[in-house]
Each structure stands twice: as structure tokens, then as C-alpha cells.
Design an enzyme around this catalytic site. Structure first.
Site, short mmCIF file in Angstrom:
data_model
loop_
_atom_site.label_atom_id
_atom_site.label_comp_id
_atom_site.label_asym_id
_atom_site.label_seq_id
_atom_site.Cartn_x
_atom_site.Cartn_y
_atom_site.Cartn_z
N HIS A 12 -10.96 -17.82 -9.30
CA HIS A 12 -11.43 -16.58 -10.00
C HIS A 12 -10.09 -15.72 -10.29
CE1 HIS A 12 -14.58 -13.67 -11.15
NE2 HIS A 12 -13.56 -12.96 -11.32
N HIS A 14 -8.53 -14.04 -14.11
CA HIS A 14 -8.57 -13.90 -15.48
C HIS A 14 -7.24 -13.95 -16.25
CE1 HIS A 14 -12.71 -12.19 -15.56
NE2 HIS A 14 -12.36 -11.83 -14.28
N HIS A 192 -20.05 -13.53 -13.53
CA HIS A 192 -19.82 -12.11 -12.71
C HIS A 192 -21.11 -11.55 -12.43
CE1 HIS A 192 -15.91 -12.84 -14.03
NE2 HIS A 192 -15.34 -11.72 -13.35
N GLU A 195 -21.43 -7.50 -8.74
CA GLU A 195 -20.06 -6.50 -8.42
C GLU A 195 -20.51 -5.00 -8.74
OE1 GLU A 195 -17.09 -7.24 -11.44
OE2 GLU A 195 -15.48 -6.25 -10.31
N ASP A 273 -8.59 -12.03 -9.34
CA ASP A 273 -9.38 -11.48 -10.24
C ASP A 273 -8.06 -11.08 -11.11
OD1 ASP A 273 -11.85 -10.86 -11.26
OD2 ASP A 273 -11.67 -9.01 -10.41
N ASP A 274 -7.46 -10.09 -11.16
CA ASP A 274 -6.29 -9.70 -12.37
C ASP A 274 -5.28 -9.02 -11.38
OD1 ASP A 274 -8.49 -9.58 -14.89
OD2 ASP A 274 -9.37 -8.67 -13.19
#
Ligand code: HPA
Ligand code: ZN
Length: 328
Positions: A12, A14, A192, A195, A273-274
Site C-alpha cells: 500500500h 501511493h 480504502h 480509516e 502509505d505516503d
């Protein structure tokens, strides 16, 4: 044994969210775009909360506007991931940020990204696969364009379809057309959920979109019946603990539900994630999980096996990555 040195599988990530701030600043400088408002004085990305994070993210994307930018970005991301011990990674790619949803432009961006991934695999022994994602707050109509791009490029490199963006906008069911289109093209599915949305968002994702993985999904812990459903259906969660802590879902790693979910029997995996936005790396995620829950090499080996089983790749790739895992 230092757990940070173990090999890692990440499901996962981005793509634009993995861009180091210095990389974005350099592109802004080259293109004479003023992005000073999105950085703190220490150079890191500056955002207050999730919705502001999405604004800053999209501002950074303004300077990523050619296939060549994405070629450079992909190489930078994979070099960084490999330095953190990642041997297989799946990245979320949005046609919205790669040509504005136009199929021909998307193919040019994708080709540049794949070229860079091949170069990185030769240089750094890391394998990348792409999951096309639509952006929830861009709405259902735009999601159809993303799904069309995904379907037209589905194969052994684009292997999945998913949805990111603001979970508070609309409902999972509004995006059913896009997910059905992607499924018919043979793509595997994730979205997603759970969350910022509660357990009902996870339920909706399962019922209406038929996903086999869930991005985050951690708020399922609030509903024991849903935890059982995740176990019964064998759904894998792409958990990003560091992201959840920075965005304020949980005050710290110790109170994050990943260990409870795992101990209940839910298939959990770990991702960033990021990473530069959330001041994390896969190495740091491992270190924090070791500190918070005492996870050791055996726990991380089991985690990697779960991730490899849930990876959206063909079995030949899975075997290749498995050998790489065993070698290290
Ligand atoms: N969450 C949801 N949507 C996103 C993210 C994220 O971390 N990054 C980019 N789009
Ligand atoms: Zn995400």
C-alpha cells in the site's frame, strides 16, 4: 537480530505520496512553479489534517506532469524502498494524475513508469507492480475513466484496481461501476475503508465493491462481527500504522489495533502509505512494531508470507519474490 534489516513486502503505497519533498521542490524549481506554501521551513510537507493533506498532495502533483517526471519519480521511489529492505512493492497509480484520465496519455505515463521499474529491478533487486486507483473525491464519473484506463492496460504489470481519496465523500457503492469494470478486466480489487470511515465503510466495501483487500480497514476492530467476517472471507488488510498515528486515528503505535487484529486471526500486512508525508519508511514501521508489540523475526516472516499471498501478482512473480525472501 535487528528487525529493521529484514526483507520487506509493501502492498500500500501511493506513488505521488512517496515523492520526497526535495524531489518535488526540484521539479517546482525547474518548472518555475511556486510551491513554497506546501513546505515547512525544515523542508518537510506541511499539513494540518487529512483533508489538508489531500490538498497538499494534489498541489505537489501539479509539477508531476510528464511521463519523464514519473520515470524519475519511480526510480527515486524504488531506490529508497530498496534501501529500506523492500523486495516487492505495489504502488497506487491514478490516471487522474497521469494525463488527467485520458487513455492515450495514461499509456505514455505507464510506459515510462514500467521502464523505470525494469531499470530499478536490475539495479536494486526490487519488483514493482501497479494498482490503478480512482480518487473518491473526484466522483463516480471520473472513477469510470480510471477504471477504463485500468481495464485497457490490465495484464501482468497492472494487476489491481482500487480507490483512494477522501473516504468521507459519497459512499463505496457509488463506485460500483468502476469496480465491476475492473473485475471484468481480470483485475484484483482493494479500496480504502475503515480509516476515516467506521466499520460500516468496510462492510460497504465488501458488499458493494467485492474487494479482496482493504486499504487500512483498522476500524473494523470496533465491530467484533465484522472482525469475524474479515476472517471468514480471508480478506487482507493493508495496514499503515505510522500513517494512522500521524493523521491522529490513534495517539501512538502502542494503541494501534494492528496487533489485536492479527491476534484475532485477521490477515494483516504493513505499509507506509505516503512515507515522506508521514515521516516514515518500511524500516521505521518494523522498528516501531517491534518496540510497541515485541514482534520479532518470526512475526515479520509470517507478516511477509501473508503479504506475499495477498500480493496482486502472478504466481511466477510470487515464486521469484519468495526465493528472494528466503535468500535474505
Ligand atoms: N489516503 C487516502 N487517499 C490518498 C492517500 C492516503 O494516504 N494518499 C493519496 N491519496
Ligand atoms: Zn492510502
Amino acid at each position: 537480530m535487528n528487525v529493521a534489516e529484514l526483507p520487506k513486502i509493501e502492498l500500500h503505497l501511493h506513488h505521488e505520496g512517496a515523492a520526497p519533498p526535495a524531489f518535488i521542490r526540484q521539479l517546482a524549481h525547474e518548472k518555475r512553479v511556486d510551491l513554497s506554501g506546501i513546505f515547512k521551513s525544515n523542508g518537510s510537507y506541511d499539513f494540518r489534517d487529512f483533508s489538508h493533506f489531500l490538498n497538499v498532495y494534489e498541489a505537489a502533483c501539479q509539477v508531476l506532469n510528464s511521463p519523464e517526471d514519473f520515470r524519475r519519480l519511480t526510480l527515486a521511489i524504488l531506490e529508497e524502498s530498496a534501501e529500506n529492505g523492500v523486495i516487492y512493492s505495489e504502488t497506487f497509480l491514478s490516471p487522474d494524475f497521469c494525463g488527467g484520465g485520458d487513455l492515450s496519455a495514461w499509456k505514455d505515463y505507464l510506459s515510462a513508469i514500467q521502464d523505470a521499474a525494469e531499470e530499478a529491478e536490475r539495479k536494486f533487486e526490487i519488483t514493482l507492480r501497479g494498482v490503478v486507483t480512482c480518487v473518491r473525491h473526484f466522483g463516480p464519473e471520473q472513477s469510470k475513466r480510471s477504471a477504463y484506463c485500468a481495464a485497457e492496460t490490465a495484464g501482468d504489470w497492472i494487476t489491481g484496481f482500487g480507490m483512494g481519496g477522501n473516504e468521507s465523500v459519497g459512499a463505496q457503492a457509488d463506485y460500483k461501476w468502476a469496480f465491476d469494470c475492473a473485475r471484468e478486466a481480470g483485475l484484483q480489487l482493494t479500496t480504502h475503508a475503515g480509516e476515516f470511515g467506521g466499520p460500516e465503510s468496510v462492510r460497504d466495501a465488501i458488499r458493494h465493491l467485492g474487494v479482496e483487500r482493504i486499504g487500512h480497514g483498522v476500524r473494523a476492530i470496533e465491530d467484533p462481527d465484522l472482525v469475524h467476517e474479515l476472517i471468514d472471507r480471508g480478506i487482507t488488510l493493508e495496514v499503515c500504522p505510522g500513517s494512522n498515528v500521524v493523521l491522529g486515528l490513534y495517539p501512538e503505535f502502542d494503541s494501534h489495533p494492528i496487533a489485536k487484529l492479527r491476534d484475532a486471526g485477521v490477515k494483516v500486512t504493513v505499509s507506509t502509505d505516503d512515507p515522506p508525508f508521514f515521516h516514515t519508511t518500511m524500516r521505521r514501521e518494523y522498528e516501531m512494531l517491534h518496540q510497541a508489540f515485541g514482534w520479532d523475526a518470526e512475526d515479520f516472516a509470517a507478516l511477509n508470507n501473508t503479504a506475499l499471498e495477498a500480493a496482486f501478482c502472478d504466481d511466477a512473480t510470487r515464486e521469484k519474490v519468495k526465493k528472494r525472501l528466503e535468500k535474505q
